[in-house]
Design a protein around this motif. Structure first.
Motif, PDB file in Angstrom:
ATOM      1  N   PRO A  16       0.820  -1.225   0.000  1.00 36.38           N
ATOM      2  CA  PRO A  16       0.000   0.000   0.000  1.00 36.38           C
ATOM      3  C   PRO A  16       0.848   1.267   0.000  1.00 36.38           C
ATOM      4  CG  PRO A  16      -0.868  -1.595   1.562  1.00 36.38           C
ATOM      5  CD  PRO A  16       0.466  -2.121   1.113  1.00 36.38           C
ATOM      6  N   VAL A  17       1.929   1.285   0.780  1.00 37.29           N
ATOM      7  CA  VAL A  17       2.806   2.461   0.797  1.00 37.29           C
ATOM      8  C   VAL A  17       3.435   2.666  -0.567  1.00 37.29           C
ATOM      9  CG1 VAL A  17       4.891   3.454   1.807  1.00 37.29           C
ATOM     10  CG2 VAL A  17       3.254   2.268   3.264  1.00 37.29           C
ATOM     11  N   LEU A  18       3.845   1.552  -1.204  1.00 42.47           N
ATOM     12  CA  LEU A  18       4.453   1.628  -2.530  1.00 42.47           C
ATOM     13  C   LEU A  18       3.508   2.273  -3.525  1.00 42.47           C
ATOM     14  CD1 LEU A  18       6.451  -1.181  -4.241  1.00 42.47           C
ATOM     15  CD2 LEU A  18       4.530  -0.170  -5.422  1.00 42.47           C
ATOM     16  N   VAL A  19       2.246   1.822  -3.534  1.00 41.68           N
ATOM     17  CA  VAL A  19       1.272   2.339  -4.495  1.00 41.68           C
ATOM     18  C   VAL A  19       1.036   3.825  -4.273  1.00 41.68           C
ATOM     19  CG1 VAL A  19      -1.120   2.196  -5.259  1.00 41.68           C
ATOM     20  CG2 VAL A  19       0.160   0.102  -4.806  1.00 41.68           C
ATOM     21  N   ILE A  20       0.871   4.204  -3.000  1.00 38.58           N
ATOM     22  CA  ILE A  20       0.642   5.616  -2.699  1.00 38.58           C
ATOM     23  C   ILE A  20       1.848   6.446  -3.100  1.00 38.58           C
ATOM     24  CG2 ILE A  20       0.248   7.270  -0.820  1.00 38.58           C
ATOM     25  CD1 ILE A  20      -1.302   5.056   0.623  1.00 38.58           C
ATOM     26  N   ALA A  21       3.038   5.908  -2.806  1.00 39.88           N
ATOM     27  CA  ALA A  21       4.265   6.639  -3.120  1.00 39.88           C
ATOM     28  C   ALA A  21       4.392   6.883  -4.617  1.00 39.88           C
ATOM     29  CB  ALA A  21       5.477   5.876  -2.595  1.00 39.88           C
ATOM     30  N   LEU A  22       4.049   5.871  -5.402  1.00 39.71           N
ATOM     31  CA  LEU A  22       4.124   6.033  -6.848  1.00 39.71           C
ATOM     32  C   LEU A  22       3.229   7.172  -7.318  1.00 39.71           C
ATOM     33  CD1 LEU A  22       4.135   2.338  -8.106  1.00 39.71           C
ATOM     34  CD2 LEU A  22       5.914   4.024  -8.500  1.00 39.71           C
ATOM     35  N   GLY A  23       2.003   7.184  -6.806  1.00 38.41           N
ATOM     36  CA  GLY A  23       1.078   8.240  -7.198  1.00 38.41           C
ATOM     37  C   GLY A  23       1.546   9.614  -6.764  1.00 38.41           C
ATOM     38  N   LEU A  24       2.004   9.698  -5.510  1.00 42.08           N
ATOM     39  CA  LEU A  24       2.466  10.977  -4.995  1.00 42.08           C
ATOM     40  C   LEU A  24       3.689  11.466  -5.747  1.00 42.08           C
ATOM     41  CD1 LEU A  24       2.107  10.462  -1.153  1.00 42.08           C
ATOM     42  CD2 LEU A  24       0.736  11.949  -2.592  1.00 42.08           C
ATOM     43  N   ALA A  25       4.630  10.548  -5.943  1.00 42.43           N
ATOM     44  CA  ALA A  25       5.876  10.956  -6.587  1.00 42.43           C
ATOM     45  C   ALA A  25       5.616  11.444  -8.013  1.00 42.43           C
ATOM     46  CB  ALA A  25       6.868   9.806  -6.592  1.00 42.43           C
ATOM     47  N   THR A  26       4.655  10.832  -8.686  1.00 40.09           N
ATOM     48  CA  THR A  26       4.330  11.271 -10.039  1.00 40.09           C
ATOM     49  C   THR A  26       3.906  12.725 -10.042  1.00 40.09           C
ATOM     50  OG1 THR A  26       3.642   9.029 -10.611  1.00 40.09           O
ATOM     51  CG2 THR A  26       2.885  10.813 -12.045  1.00 40.09           C
ATOM     52  N   GLY A  27       3.079  13.098  -9.044  1.00 39.26           N
ATOM     53  CA  GLY A  27       2.644  14.486  -8.945  1.00 39.26           C
ATOM     54  C   GLY A  27       3.729  15.405  -8.459  1.00 39.26           C
ATOM     55  N   PRO A  62      10.663  15.296   0.146  1.00 37.58           N
ATOM     56  CA  PRO A  62      10.314  16.707   0.346  1.00 37.58           C
ATOM     57  C   PRO A  62      10.350  17.146   1.812  1.00 37.58           C
ATOM     58  CG  PRO A  62       8.736  15.601  -1.098  1.00 37.58           C
ATOM     59  CD  PRO A  62       9.558  14.536  -0.461  1.00 37.58           C
ATOM     60  N   LEU A  63      10.402  16.188   2.738  1.00 35.65           N
ATOM     61  CA  LEU A  63      10.318  16.521   4.155  1.00 35.65           C
ATOM     62  C   LEU A  63      11.636  16.395   4.902  1.00 35.65           C
ATOM     63  CD1 LEU A  63       7.030  14.537   4.953  1.00 35.65           C
ATOM     64  CD2 LEU A  63       7.210  16.948   4.337  1.00 35.65           C
ATOM     65  N   VAL A  64      12.603  15.663   4.333  1.00 31.66           N
ATOM     66  CA  VAL A  64      13.833  15.362   5.064  1.00 31.66           C
ATOM     67  C   VAL A  64      14.589  16.640   5.426  1.00 31.66           C
ATOM     68  CG1 VAL A  64      16.129  14.317   4.860  1.00 31.66           C
ATOM     69  CG2 VAL A  64      14.100  13.038   4.162  1.00 31.66           C
ATOM     70  N   VAL A  65      15.034  16.700   6.673  1.00 30.38           N
ATOM     71  CA  VAL A  65      15.740  17.871   7.195  1.00 30.38           C
ATOM     72  C   VAL A  65      17.211  17.809   6.779  1.00 30.38           C
ATOM     73  CG1 VAL A  65      16.445  19.052   9.326  1.00 30.38           C
ATOM     74  CG2 VAL A  65      14.155  18.019   9.159  1.00 30.38           C
ATOM     75  N   PRO A  66      17.771  18.874   6.213  1.00 31.21           N
ATOM     76  CA  PRO A  66      19.211  18.890   5.912  1.00 31.21           C
ATOM     77  C   PRO A  66      20.024  18.704   7.193  1.00 31.21           C
ATOM     78  CG  PRO A  66      18.089  20.705   4.802  1.00 31.21           C
ATOM     79  CD  PRO A  66      17.092  20.102   5.753  1.00 31.21           C
ATOM     80  N   MET A 338       1.875   8.298   8.555  1.00 31.13           N
ATOM     81  CA  MET A 338       0.920   9.335   8.184  1.00 31.13           C
ATOM     82  C   MET A 338       1.509  10.739   8.263  1.00 31.13           C
ATOM     83  SD  MET A 338      -1.391   7.484   7.124  1.00 31.13           S
ATOM     84  CE  MET A 338      -2.363   8.891   6.564  1.00 31.13           C
ATOM     85  N   SER A 339       2.565  10.930   9.057  1.00 30.17           N
ATOM     86  CA  SER A 339       3.183  12.256   9.120  1.00 30.17           C
ATOM     87  C   SER A 339       3.779  12.642   7.780  1.00 30.17           C
ATOM     88  CB  SER A 339       4.271  12.289  10.205  1.00 30.17           C
ATOM     89  OG  SER A 339       5.343  11.423   9.879  1.00 30.17           O
ATOM     90  N   ALA A 340       4.193  11.652   6.996  1.00 28.04           N
ATOM     91  CA  ALA A 340       4.696  11.928   5.651  1.00 28.04           C
ATOM     92  C   ALA A 340       3.556  11.979   4.641  1.00 28.04           C
ATOM     93  CB  ALA A 340       5.712  10.877   5.238  1.00 28.04           C
ATOM     94  N   LEU A 341       2.648  11.024   4.725  1.00 27.73           N
ATOM     95  CA  LEU A 341       1.596  10.942   3.712  1.00 27.73           C
ATOM     96  C   LEU A 341       0.642  12.131   3.751  1.00 27.73           C
ATOM     97  CD1 LEU A 341       0.530   7.178   3.723  1.00 27.73           C
ATOM     98  CD2 LEU A 341       1.981   8.383   2.095  1.00 27.73           C
ATOM     99  N   ALA A 346      -1.908  16.189   0.572  1.00 27.38           N
ATOM    100  CA  ALA A 346      -2.493  17.520   0.437  1.00 27.38           C
ATOM    101  C   ALA A 346      -1.845  18.280  -0.710  1.00 27.38           C
ATOM    102  CB  ALA A 346      -2.341  18.299   1.747  1.00 27.38           C
ATOM    103  N   ARG A 347      -0.528  18.153  -0.832  1.00 31.41           N
ATOM    104  CA  ARG A 347       0.167  18.864  -1.904  1.00 31.41           C
ATOM    105  C   ARG A 347      -0.148  18.270  -3.266  1.00 31.41           C
ATOM    106  NH1 ARG A 347       6.735  19.587  -2.579  1.00 31.41           N
ATOM    107  NH2 ARG A 347       6.706  20.322  -4.729  1.00 31.41           N
ATOM    108  N   ALA A 348      -0.111  16.936  -3.374  1.00 34.19           N
ATOM    109  CA  ALA A 348      -0.336  16.291  -4.664  1.00 34.19           C
ATOM    110  C   ALA A 348      -1.777  16.452  -5.132  1.00 34.19           C
ATOM    111  CB  ALA A 348       0.024  14.814  -4.571  1.00 34.19           C
ATOM    112  N   GLY A 349      -2.733  16.368  -4.190  1.00 29.85           N
ATOM    113  CA  GLY A 349      -4.131  16.410  -4.579  1.00 29.85           C
ATOM    114  C   GLY A 349      -4.725  17.790  -4.647  1.00 29.85           C
TER     115      GLY A 349
END
Length: 376
Positions: A16-27, A62-66, A338-341, A346-349
């Protein structure tokens, strides 16, 4: 699924994470950001997990802290600041040279566990496995190495002792080994360990860093100093570190440390042995009192405990340890995901280029949508 290899069945849990990630990353990567390699898969690549690392990495990218970001606000709103740039101990990512390590002697084969006959589900996931999965996910986010060691057990000691000798063994192959109990977790997975190393000033001299336990009660060592907690260990490879861990693992033999045999089975086992004996006499007679730079004591408020026990000074701002309520590891893992998703969904959709049509400048007239106000 008896005919499917165990490793595949564990990976399928992440589908499930893989599928969501694919969709999000595409956007997310349809604009100016570089397109991840997994979006360029060849048509004949039939292994859906071939690039799992890239997929998880892209999900959190997009969230990782330098690692040199000057400040970071913890989940409870506290602002932590790094030293001046010239004082930072880590300026480059450690990548695969850092190992996230899980060690456990239990079978973990019951329903809802990572080695069970059937895949764990979100509803039946056991709390040890929730912790292990969160550690593995954290390693993927930041590109660290990960190992789970199914450990043998000493015949004369509590099972906790195995992590000392196996951490020592892994230090022969990695620059850093981060050993975690299953109930020790990262509340903000976007924060890399290099940032924490900079914050805690883990320089080349530090052999090992561990959090203090709550101050008081049974958590006081034989010299009236607060115990360390070995549920979260930062170990840095060196000849000195090998010597330290050797002495620690052999402490109950009493070759070097008198009265250490009591900790074979007595609480708090390896923690008490390190706290009351090893840290007061290591290498060539060094002590944390005379040479504090070798062993770093991390604040209980930052690297131990959970918000529920904040009143005793330990609430896990950067690393949490759920010894006070082990069942909550599942909730923490859910929050990790969920903190990442949530912001990415919200951004992708609903962000630029998303799925929003803005009709606020239009006019409604009966069954019509008009560009101009309807005539009177």
């Amino acid at each position: 699924m008896p005919s499917v290899p165990q490793s595949w069945r564990r990976l399928l849990f992440l589908l499930p994470v893989l599928v969501i990630a694919l969709g999000l990353a595409t956007g997310l990567y349809s604009g100016s950001l570089p397109k991840p390699k997994f979006l360029e898969c060849k048509s004949n690549d039939t292994n859906p997990f071939h690039n799992l690392h890239d997929i998880i990495h892209a999900l959190w990218a997009p969230l990782v802290v330098p690692i040199n970001q000057p400040t970071f606000t913890t989940i409870d709103g506290a602002e932590k600041s790094l030293p001046a740039p010239e004082e930072l101990t880590h300026t480059e990512k450690l990548g695969r040279r850092l190992l996230i390590l899980d060690v456990d002697t239990r079978p973990l084969s019951e329903e809802g566990s990572v080695f069970g006959e059937s895949l764990p589900t979100w509803d039946n996931l056991k709390n040890p496995s929730a912790g292990f999965l969160s550690h593995y996910m954290y390693s993927l986010i930041h590109g660290y190495s990960y190992k789970f060691i199914r450990a043998p057990q000493y015949v004369d000691r509590a099972p906790h002792w195995s992590k000392v000798v196996l951490t020592k063994e892994m230090l022969k192959s990695y620059d850093f080994v981060i050993m975690l109990d299953y109930d020790a977790m990262f509340p903000t997975p976007e924060l890399p360990l290099e940032w924490m190393f900079n914050y805690w000033k883990i320089d080349k001299k530090v052999m090992v860093a561990m959090a203090e336990d709550p101050n008081g009660g049974d958590n006081i060592d034989l010299r009236d100093k607060v115990n360390i907690n070995s549920g979260f260990i930062i170990a840095q490879a060196s000849e000195n570190t090998q010597a330290l861990f050797k002495d620690w693992a052999e402490c109950p033999s009493e070759k070097r440390y008198k009265d250490c045999a009591q900790w074979k089975l007595k609480l708090f086992h390896e923690q008490a042995a390190f706290s009351s004996h090893v840290r007061y006499d290591f290498l060539d007679g060094k002590s944390i009192n005379t040479d504090p730079g070798y062993i770093r004591m991390l604040p209980c408020s930052e690297a131990n405990g959970i918000p529920k026990v904040k009143h005793i000074g330990c609430w896990g701002q950067l690393v949490r340890h759920y010894w006070g309520d082990k069942s909550k590891t599942n909730d923490e893992f859910s929050h990790n995901v969920m903190s990442a998703l949530t912001p990415l969904l919200a951004r992708a959709g609903f962000g630029p280029g998303g799925n929003v049509d803005d009709f606020r400048g239009k006019y409604l007239d009966g069954a019509e949508v008009l560009d101009q106000p309807p005539s009177a």
